[in-house]
Design a protein around this motif. Structure first.
Motif, PDB file in Angstrom:
ATOM      1  N   LYS A  70       0.854  -1.192   0.000  1.00 55.62           N
ATOM      2  CA  LYS A  70       0.000   0.000   0.000  1.00 55.62           C
ATOM      3  C   LYS A  70       0.887   1.238   0.000  1.00 55.62           C
ATOM      4  N   ARG A  71       0.525   2.216  -0.818  1.00 53.00           N
ATOM      5  CA  ARG A  71       1.305   3.456  -0.804  1.00 53.00           C
ATOM      6  C   ARG A  71       0.615   4.470   0.117  1.00 53.00           C
ATOM      7  N   VAL A  72       1.369   4.865   1.146  1.00 51.84           N
ATOM      8  CA  VAL A  72       0.849   5.842   2.105  1.00 51.84           C
ATOM      9  C   VAL A  72       1.586   7.159   1.868  1.00 51.84           C
ATOM     10  N   ILE A  73       0.837   8.210   1.603  1.00 57.49           N
ATOM     11  CA  ILE A  73       1.481   9.509   1.350  1.00 57.49           C
ATOM     12  C   ILE A  73       1.111  10.504   2.442  1.00 57.49           C
ATOM     13  N   LEU A  74       2.150  11.133   3.008  1.00 62.43           N
ATOM     14  CA  LEU A  74       1.937  12.266   3.911  1.00 62.43           C
ATOM     15  C   LEU A  74       2.110  13.520   3.070  1.00 62.43           C
ATOM     16  N   ALA A  75       1.115  14.387   3.039  1.00 61.28           N
ATOM     17  CA  ALA A  75       1.255  15.661   2.322  1.00 61.28           C
ATOM     18  C   ALA A  75       1.456  16.761   3.345  1.00 61.28           C
ATOM     19  N   GLY A  76       2.652  17.386   3.340  1.00 63.32           N
ATOM     20  CA  GLY A  76       2.973  18.447   4.301  1.00 63.32           C
ATOM     21  C   GLY A  76       3.908  17.942   5.381  1.00 63.32           C
TER      22      GLY A  76
END
Ligand SMILES: Cc1cc2nc3c(=O)[nH]c(=O)nc-3n(C[C@H](O)[C@H](O)[C@H](O)COP(=O)(O)OP(=O)(O)OC[C@H]3O[C@@H](n4cnc5c(N)ncnc54)[C@H](O)[C@@H]3O)c2cc1C
Length: 494
Positions: free
Chosen positions: A125-131
């Motif tokens: 699973k690709r988990v992205i944190l934005a910021g």
């Protein structure tokens, strides 16, 4: 850039903008400028600048210094820290041609040509944190402490360094050097086994599950955590143009304030206005007063705010203490709405306030790109989330910090809540990946605020309990330094 940490070089363009005008020859003016530079520099005193680039044949500059490196807060190149090319870029151990190619903007790193994630039973699973700000620091620390299995983790953020805002007024006042409040995200991201992409998010599509970046790339995700903070609302002030210094993005603010001060110490008449009477506006006005009156006793400092916006949410005693302090420091307080003009501020009471520089601390506005995202937002455009910080419309999007609006209760936008929500956010990202139950972030009834006065004193405001003094500042200084140290000290997070 004088205060730039980590030995990064400034671009020739920004160097140009920081140079003193050639016509300034007066020794007193030069001395004042030198005093300002050494006082406010982020460099450790005595530390020399990077060596100049070597001159090659025909006067062509050779070596890594020949490449114009944008300052880090403008750097939009994706950084994938563990790739050979990036490491070699930084050590400078490779040929110029290879270096140039390696530093070019890379194409989108996606799993399919249109940026969508292709799914399968064994797919990570690709988990992205934005910021990369206050709310996400705890998530990175959590990933560093305990790997998040079967995931591919990314941090997409506008700048490699993040500034701890609680220390910004102290930096303005000259109490802190820049490198004392800046957190380098790169080592944290490496420790978390994640990828760092330096770019602005400019779009989100929750149907396609993609983020659009200012670099032109589009990246797919399975799980998204949004904490890009708010934007400074400058809708009434934009006419001020160069005189306007919005407090966000903080890196740009720091650069522009430094430029303003360098230019200012060469002139004699100075008027600074701060628009916004929240905690940040009051602290910045007091910090600016300390900074500017160190050089010009007659400088004019003003604070403009609607009466109801002056330290709203704080006890009347805290407001009284702040009013006393502003009066004692001869900061003009105008209870009015302000509109920007070319030479200063036009106030709703009819007065005109000339200003060489207007600091906008006018509160947070939701990022514009959210409106087109398909996510449920409140009437002001902030992401609607529940107590578990999950979007009320899409369960694969979580959000925290200044970008949210809680559907179950009122929660003021503050660093305290962004920071305290961080560990719960980390646990909930883990829970979504593992399919377990989510936790709730329930803030305490009263929040402790410590407002810096710019002279190593501070006001403590905790419900109805209010105090003022150097001892309050020492507590604040300890809390702030401990927070930054948690994410910058290699012994503690190494
Ligand atoms: C001068 C000042 C003083 C303050 N003092 C206090 C205080 O003493 N106590 C307190 O509780 N609160 C304080 N605050 C408020 C506090 O800073 C915020 O509430 C807090 O920073 C919110 O955290 P966040 O994680 O939501 O956003 P931020 O900490 O602002 O982080 C946002 C991150 O996202 C990045 N980013 C922004 N836009 C994008 C984009 N489009 N794409 C990708 N990345 C993006 C930014 O570079 C940054 O790294 C202060 C604010 C200011 C301006």
């Amino acid at each position: 850039m004088d205060w730039l940490p980590c030995g990064q070089r400034q671009s020739p363009r920004s160097q140009g903008s920081r140079q003193a005008p050639r016509s300034v020859r007066h020794p007193a003016a030069r001395r004042t400028q030198q005093a300002w530079r050494s006082h406010h520099s982020g460099r450790v005193s005595g530390q020399s600048l990077p060596p100049p680039a070597k001159q090659g044949r025909g006067g062509v500059t050779r070596g890594p210094a020949a490449l114009p490196r944008p300052p880090y807060w403008k750097d939009s190149r994706p950084v994938v820290p563990w790739t050979r090319s990036q490491q070699e870029c930084e050590t400078g151990s490779i040929s110029d041609e290879f270096l140039r190619n390696a530093c070019k903007v890379r194409p989108a790193i996606t799993t399919s040509p249109n940026g969508h994630r292709t799914t399968g039973p064994n797919m990570k699973k690709r988990v992205i944190l934005a910021g990369g700000g206050h709310a996400h620091l705890a998530v990175l620390a959590d990933w560093a402490a305990r790997p998040l299995d079967n995931t591919e983790r990314w941090l997409v953020t506008s700048s490699r360094h993040t500034a701890y805002s609680g220390m910004l007024p102290g930096w303005l006042a000259g109490v802190y050097r820049a490198n004392e409040l800046l957190i380098d995200l790169k080592p944290l991201v490496e420790k978390a086994g994640a990828r760092l992409v330096i770019s602005d998010v400019v779009g989100l599509d929750v149907v396609a599950k993609t983020l659009s970046l200012s670099s032109g790339d589009e990246i797919g995700f399975d799980l998204l955590s949004l904490a890009t903070g708010g934007e400074t609302d400058i809708s009434n002030l934009a006419t001020l143009r160069d005189r306007l210094l919005p407090v966000r993005p903080v890196g740009t603010f720091m650069e522009r304030w430094s430029t303003f001060m360098e230019r200012t110490v060469l002139t004699n008449t100075v008027g600074i206005a701060v628009a916004g009477g929240g905690a940040a506006g009051v602290e910045l006005a007091l910090g600016a007063e300390t900074a500017i009156r160190r050089f010009f006793r007659n400088a004019r400092v003003s604070l403009v705010t609607p009466r109801e916006g002056f330290l709203s949410g704080h006890a009347p005693q805290a407001r009284t203490r702040a009013l006393d302090e502003l009066a004692k420091r001869k900061i003009d307080l105008h209870f009015a709405q302000a509109a920007g003009t070319e030479g200063g501020l036009l106030l709703s009471n009819g007065h005109f306030l000339p200003a060489d520089c207007v600091i906008a601390a006018t509160g947070s506005r939701a990022p514009r790109w959210l409106a087109r995202s398909g996510l449920a937002c409140n009437e002001n455009g902030f992401v609607a989330v529940g107590a578990d910080m999950r979007s009320s419309s899409h369960d694969f999007v979580l959000a925290a910090g200044d970008i949210i609006d809680r559907i179950d209760r009122n929660l003021e936008r503050s660093g305290v809540h962004a920071v305290k929500a961080g560990p719960v956010l980390a646990a909930n990202l883990r829970a979504v990946v593992g399919g377990t139950e989510l936790r709730q972030y329930q803030p305490r009834r009263r929040t402790l605020y410590l407002l810096a006065l710019g002279d190593k004193r501070a006001i403590l405001s905790w419900g109805r309990i209010v105090a003022i003094g150097n001892w309050v500042w020492r507590i604040k200084d300890w809390i702030d330094r401990s927070f930054v140290g948690r994410y910058t000290d290699p012994v503690r997070h190494g």
